[in-house]
Write a protein that holds these residues in place. Structure first.
Motif, PDB file in Angstrom:
ATOM      1  N   ALA A 142       0.825  -1.202   0.000  1.00 25.63           N
ATOM      2  CA  ALA A 142       0.000   0.000   0.000  1.00 25.63           C
ATOM      3  C   ALA A 142       0.862   1.255   0.000  1.00 25.63           C
ATOM      4  O   ALA A 142       0.551   2.235  -0.698  1.00 25.63           O
ATOM      5  CB  ALA A 142      -0.924  -0.008   1.210  1.00 25.63           C
ATOM      6  N   ALA A 143       1.938   1.248   0.770  1.00 25.01           N
ATOM      7  CA  ALA A 143       2.828   2.410   0.823  1.00 25.01           C
ATOM      8  C   ALA A 143       3.489   2.658  -0.524  1.00 25.01           C
ATOM      9  O   ALA A 143       3.606   3.808  -0.974  1.00 25.01           O
ATOM     10  CB  ALA A 143       3.878   2.203   1.901  1.00 25.01           C
ATOM     11  N   VAL A 144       3.915   1.580  -1.200  1.00 27.95           N
ATOM     12  CA  VAL A 144       4.545   1.722  -2.517  1.00 27.95           C
ATOM     13  C   VAL A 144       3.547   2.269  -3.536  1.00 27.95           C
ATOM     14  O   VAL A 144       3.859   3.182  -4.321  1.00 27.95           O
ATOM     15  CB  VAL A 144       5.111   0.365  -2.986  1.00 27.95           C
ATOM     16  N   VAL A 145       2.325   1.727  -3.534  1.00 27.11           N
ATOM     17  CA  VAL A 145       1.297   2.190  -4.475  1.00 27.11           C
ATOM     18  C   VAL A 145       0.956   3.650  -4.206  1.00 27.11           C
ATOM     19  O   VAL A 145       0.806   4.452  -5.135  1.00 27.11           O
ATOM     20  CB  VAL A 145       0.041   1.298  -4.365  1.00 27.11           C
ATOM     21  N   ALA A 146       0.845   4.020  -2.928  1.00 24.97           N
ATOM     22  CA  ALA A 146       0.532   5.406  -2.580  1.00 24.97           C
ATOM     23  C   ALA A 146       1.638   6.346  -3.026  1.00 24.97           C
ATOM     24  O   ALA A 146       1.363   7.443  -3.554  1.00 24.97           O
ATOM     25  CB  ALA A 146       0.314   5.520  -1.077  1.00 24.97           C
ATOM     26  N   LEU A 147       2.891   5.959  -2.829  1.00 25.11           N
ATOM     27  CA  LEU A 147       4.010   6.798  -3.255  1.00 25.11           C
ATOM     28  C   LEU A 147       4.014   6.991  -4.760  1.00 25.11           C
ATOM     29  O   LEU A 147       4.212   8.103  -5.261  1.00 25.11           O
ATOM     30  CB  LEU A 147       5.328   6.175  -2.792  1.00 25.11           C
ATOM     31  N   LEU A 148       3.769   5.893  -5.500  1.00 22.91           N
ATOM     32  CA  LEU A 148       3.710   5.990  -6.960  1.00 22.91           C
ATOM     33  C   LEU A 148       2.577   6.914  -7.393  1.00 22.91           C
ATOM     34  O   LEU A 148       2.759   7.766  -8.280  1.00 22.91           O
ATOM     35  CB  LEU A 148       3.510   4.596  -7.559  1.00 22.91           C
ATOM     36  N   ALA A 149       1.423   6.781  -6.749  1.00 17.09           N
ATOM     37  CA  ALA A 149       0.282   7.628  -7.096  1.00 17.09           C
ATOM     38  C   ALA A 149       0.574   9.097  -6.830  1.00 17.09           C
ATOM     39  O   ALA A 149       0.257   9.966  -7.650  1.00 17.09           O
ATOM     40  CB  ALA A 149      -0.950   7.177  -6.311  1.00 17.09           C
ATOM     41  N   LEU A 150       1.207   9.383  -5.700  1.00 19.26           N
ATOM     42  CA  LEU A 150       1.506  10.774  -5.354  1.00 19.26           C
ATOM     43  C   LEU A 150       2.525  11.382  -6.317  1.00 19.26           C
ATOM     44  O   LEU A 150       2.423  12.557  -6.687  1.00 19.26           O
ATOM     45  CB  LEU A 150       2.022  10.853  -3.917  1.00 19.26           C
ATOM     46  N   VAL A 151       3.517  10.587  -6.727  1.00 20.98           N
ATOM     47  CA  VAL A 151       4.512  11.082  -7.687  1.00 20.98           C
ATOM     48  C   VAL A 151       3.850  11.404  -9.024  1.00 20.98           C
ATOM     49  O   VAL A 151       4.075  12.477  -9.612  1.00 20.98           O
ATOM     50  CB  VAL A 151       5.638  10.044  -7.869  1.00 20.98           C
ATOM     51  N   LEU A 152       3.026  10.482  -9.513  1.00 19.56           N
ATOM     52  CA  LEU A 152       2.341  10.707 -10.785  1.00 19.56           C
ATOM     53  C   LEU A 152       1.425  11.919 -10.698  1.00 19.56           C
ATOM     54  O   LEU A 152       1.376  12.754 -11.607  1.00 19.56           O
ATOM     55  CB  LEU A 152       1.533   9.468 -11.175  1.00 19.56           C
ATOM     56  N   MET A 153       0.716  12.031  -9.593  1.00 15.35           N
ATOM     57  CA  MET A 153      -0.206  13.147  -9.427  1.00 15.35           C
ATOM     58  C   MET A 153       0.539  14.478  -9.359  1.00 15.35           C
ATOM     59  O   MET A 153       0.103  15.476  -9.951  1.00 15.35           O
ATOM     60  CB  MET A 153      -1.031  12.921  -8.156  1.00 15.35           C
ATOM     61  N   PHE A 154       1.679  14.481  -8.672  1.00 19.47           N
ATOM     62  CA  PHE A 154       2.464  15.713  -8.575  1.00 19.47           C
ATOM     63  C   PHE A 154       2.981  16.125  -9.952  1.00 19.47           C
ATOM     64  O   PHE A 154       2.966  17.321 -10.287  1.00 19.47           O
ATOM     65  CB  PHE A 154       3.635  15.523  -7.620  1.00 19.47           C
ATOM     66  N   ILE A 155       3.419  15.162 -10.737  1.00 18.31           N
ATOM     67  CA  ILE A 155       3.903  15.490 -12.088  1.00 18.31           C
ATOM     68  C   ILE A 155       2.785  16.129 -12.902  1.00 18.31           C
ATOM     69  O   ILE A 155       2.992  17.126 -13.609  1.00 18.31           O
ATOM     70  CB  ILE A 155       4.444  14.220 -12.784  1.00 18.31           C
ATOM     71  N   GLY A 156       1.582  15.545 -12.825  1.00 23.77           N
ATOM     72  CA  GLY A 156       0.456  16.108 -13.560  1.00 23.77           C
ATOM     73  C   GLY A 156       0.101  17.506 -13.098  1.00 23.77           C
ATOM     74  O   GLY A 156      -0.127  18.405 -13.915  1.00 23.77           O
ATOM     75  N   VAL A 194      -1.650  18.053  -1.584  1.00 19.33           N
ATOM     76  CA  VAL A 194      -2.162  17.861  -0.222  1.00 19.33           C
ATOM     77  C   VAL A 194      -3.681  17.979  -0.208  1.00 19.33           C
ATOM     78  O   VAL A 194      -4.383  17.188   0.443  1.00 19.33           O
ATOM     79  CB  VAL A 194      -1.531  18.898   0.737  1.00 19.33           C
ATOM     80  N   ASP A 195      -4.195  18.946  -0.934  1.00 25.59           N
ATOM     81  CA  ASP A 195      -5.648  19.132  -1.006  1.00 25.59           C
ATOM     82  C   ASP A 195      -6.332  17.909  -1.610  1.00 25.59           C
ATOM     83  O   ASP A 195      -7.415  17.516  -1.166  1.00 25.59           O
ATOM     84  CB  ASP A 195      -5.970  20.374  -1.829  1.00 25.59           C
ATOM     85  N   SER A 196      -5.710  17.302  -2.610  1.00 25.87           N
ATOM     86  CA  SER A 196      -6.292  16.119  -3.242  1.00 25.87           C
ATOM     87  C   SER A 196      -6.379  14.950  -2.267  1.00 25.87           C
ATOM     88  O   SER A 196      -7.378  14.222  -2.248  1.00 25.87           O
ATOM     89  CB  SER A 196      -5.461  15.719  -4.470  1.00 25.87           C
ATOM     90  N   VAL A 197      -5.323  14.781  -1.452  1.00 29.42           N
ATOM     91  CA  VAL A 197      -5.325  13.685  -0.477  1.00 29.42           C
ATOM     92  C   VAL A 197      -6.404  13.914   0.584  1.00 29.42           C
ATOM     93  O   VAL A 197      -7.175  13.007   0.921  1.00 29.42           O
ATOM     94  CB  VAL A 197      -3.940  13.549   0.177  1.00 29.42           C
ATOM     95  N   VAL A 198      -6.470  15.146   1.090  1.00 29.56           N
ATOM     96  CA  VAL A 198      -7.483  15.467   2.107  1.00 29.56           C
ATOM     97  C   VAL A 198      -8.889  15.330   1.529  1.00 29.56           C
ATOM     98  O   VAL A 198      -9.807  14.804   2.178  1.00 29.56           O
ATOM     99  CB  VAL A 198      -7.268  16.895   2.647  1.00 29.56           C
TER     100      VAL A 198
END
Length: 444
Positions: free
Chosen positions: A283-297, A317-321
């Protein structure tokens, strides 16, 4: 679920036949013309459109949009006048208008409220899927969970059937399936809760009593919310692919990046419940990958640079919240289900307290009827509004990112009766400004 396929077309005719061509086009109601003015509805509109045509030598032409499935019949109607509707290459940067299957005359029985759920939120973009029927099903399920009473749900079913079969209510007939579906969902949850005009004991509790087991009901609401959010991410990802390809979908908050983050939350819940550290690591790996991709976008959308990086970080941060709050928001399904059960408990207790084998029995019946009527009206309104809120803010915000524009066929009054309109009177609608490409402005 896809809007009808559109073709960019050129309507071409000999100069002396352009009015006859436009008359056939108006009768067909199959073309949205690009005109340099706001179209009217009277017969003079034919002459105005003819004067607006691009003329080259002995040929006149206009451009517009037409549903692909109507193009062949339109071409047949134009052929006797020496005219034709010629498909063109779609100009870059121009979004075709949207014509949904539910807008067709042959589909008048489409549940109108199911259609309105989407239409009041946005016009479905041409590239996107239309989730109207899925949204209708999701709405009635959420409504039923909050309005779980078999007796009151049966009243909704009866109301829906009356709308379907009573001639006097024909103007509301298109709503019958939606109302009946909401009633069936309420009856279903009423059986699960053991509620029949309140906790009358007529029905046994098949699943849980909301007032006795609020925590399981809360968990069930979160699970249902997770399923609906997962479905919205699936539709959102498909729409992002259709709008901009896999590259766009990969980095979008409402595409694969957002779906991966949502999946990571699900993996965390699974890992905690199963006490499996391996699942938590995944879960931590998937979350990190998702956050990296989202930040790039987000960084690309902001334009880059230090300011863009700061903006992307805040939006990340707003997207996660927001994702967490969207999931928690579905607890209102349980909260209002509890409210409905509590109100009906009060009504039933007041009824039983008054009941006696004398004149007080009449007062008890009056209290029971009035209490049910008030709860029916209040909770029906609240459940309807809350289900609508969940559809719009939690689900549709992920499915749609842009707004489309509705197909507006050009069909002014031609002065003769036609199979399409019956009276020859059309809508007289169309686009107000032309959007011709350079190639289209120099048609031979």
């Amino acid at each position: 679920m896809s809007p009808m396929r559109m073709e960019r077309v050129a309507l071409v005719a000999p100069l002396e036949s352009r009015r006859e061509m436009l008359t056939e086009v108006a009768r067909s109601a199959a073309v949205e013309l690009d005109l340099p003015y706001e179209p009217g509805t009277g017969p003079e509109e034919i002459d105005r459109a003819a004067d607006a045509a691009v003329v080259h030598g002995s040929v006149a032409a206009l451009v517009g949009w037409s549903p692909t499935q109507k193009l062949s019949s339109l071409q047949e109607a134009l052929e006797p006048h020496g005219a034709s509707a010629v498909p063109l290459k779609r100009p870059r940067g121009v979004q075709p208008p949207t014509l949904l299957t539910g807008d067709e005359p042959a589909r008048k029985q489409t549940p109108v409220l199911s259609r309105l759920l989407v239409d009041t939120y946005t016009t479905v973009p041409y590239a996107d899927l239309d989730p109207a029927r899925i949204a209708g099903v999701a709405y009635v399920v959420m409504f039923g969970m909050m309005f779980g009473d078999a007796g009151q749900g049966a009243l909704l079913v009866v109301a829906g059937l009356l709308l379907r079969f009573l001639p006097r209510l024909q103007r509301f007939r298109r709503t019958w399936l939606f109302i009946t579906g909401a009633g069936v969902a309420a009856v279903f949850f009423g059986f699960l809760y053991g509620e029949f005009f309140g906790p009358t004991g007529v029905l046994p509790v098949l699943w849980l009593d909301p007032l006795e087991e609020p925590i399981p009901l809360l968990v069930a609401a979160l699970v249902l919310g997770a399923v609906l959010l997962a479905g919205s991410y699936v539709l959102g990802t498909i729409n992002r692919v259709r709008e901009g390809g896999w590259g766009y979908a990969l980095y979008a908050r409402s595409g694969l990046a957002g779906a991966l983050l949502f999946a990571a939350i699900g993996l965390v819940a699974w890992g905690l419940l199963a006490a499996e550290p391996v699942i938590l690591v995944v879960a931590a790996v998937v979350a990190l990958l998702a956050l990296v991709l989202m930040f790039i976008g987000l960084f690309a959308e902001s334009g880059g640079g230090a300011t863009g990086g700061l903006q992307a970080s805040v939006e990340l941060v707003d997207s996660v919240v927001q994702l967490g709050s969207n999931l928690v928001s579905f607890t209102r399904l349980a909260a209002f289900g509890l409210t409905h059960a509590a109100l009906m408990m009060v009504v039933w207790q007041a009824t039983t307290a008054l009941w006696a084998p004398d004149w007080r029995a009449v007062a008890a019946v009056v209290v029971f009827i009035i209490g049910n009527a008030l709860t029916f009206a209040l909770e029906g309104l609240v459940a309807g509004i809350q289900a609508l809120r969940l559809e719009y803010y939690e689900l549709f915000s992920r499915i749609f990112q842009d707004e489309g524009r509705r197909f507006r066929p050009w069909n002014p009054d031609t002065g003769t009766s036609t199979p399409e309109t019956g009276t020859g009177t059309g809508t007289g609608t169309g686009t107000g400004t032309p959007s011709l490409s350079p190639a289209e402005r120099h048609l031979p």
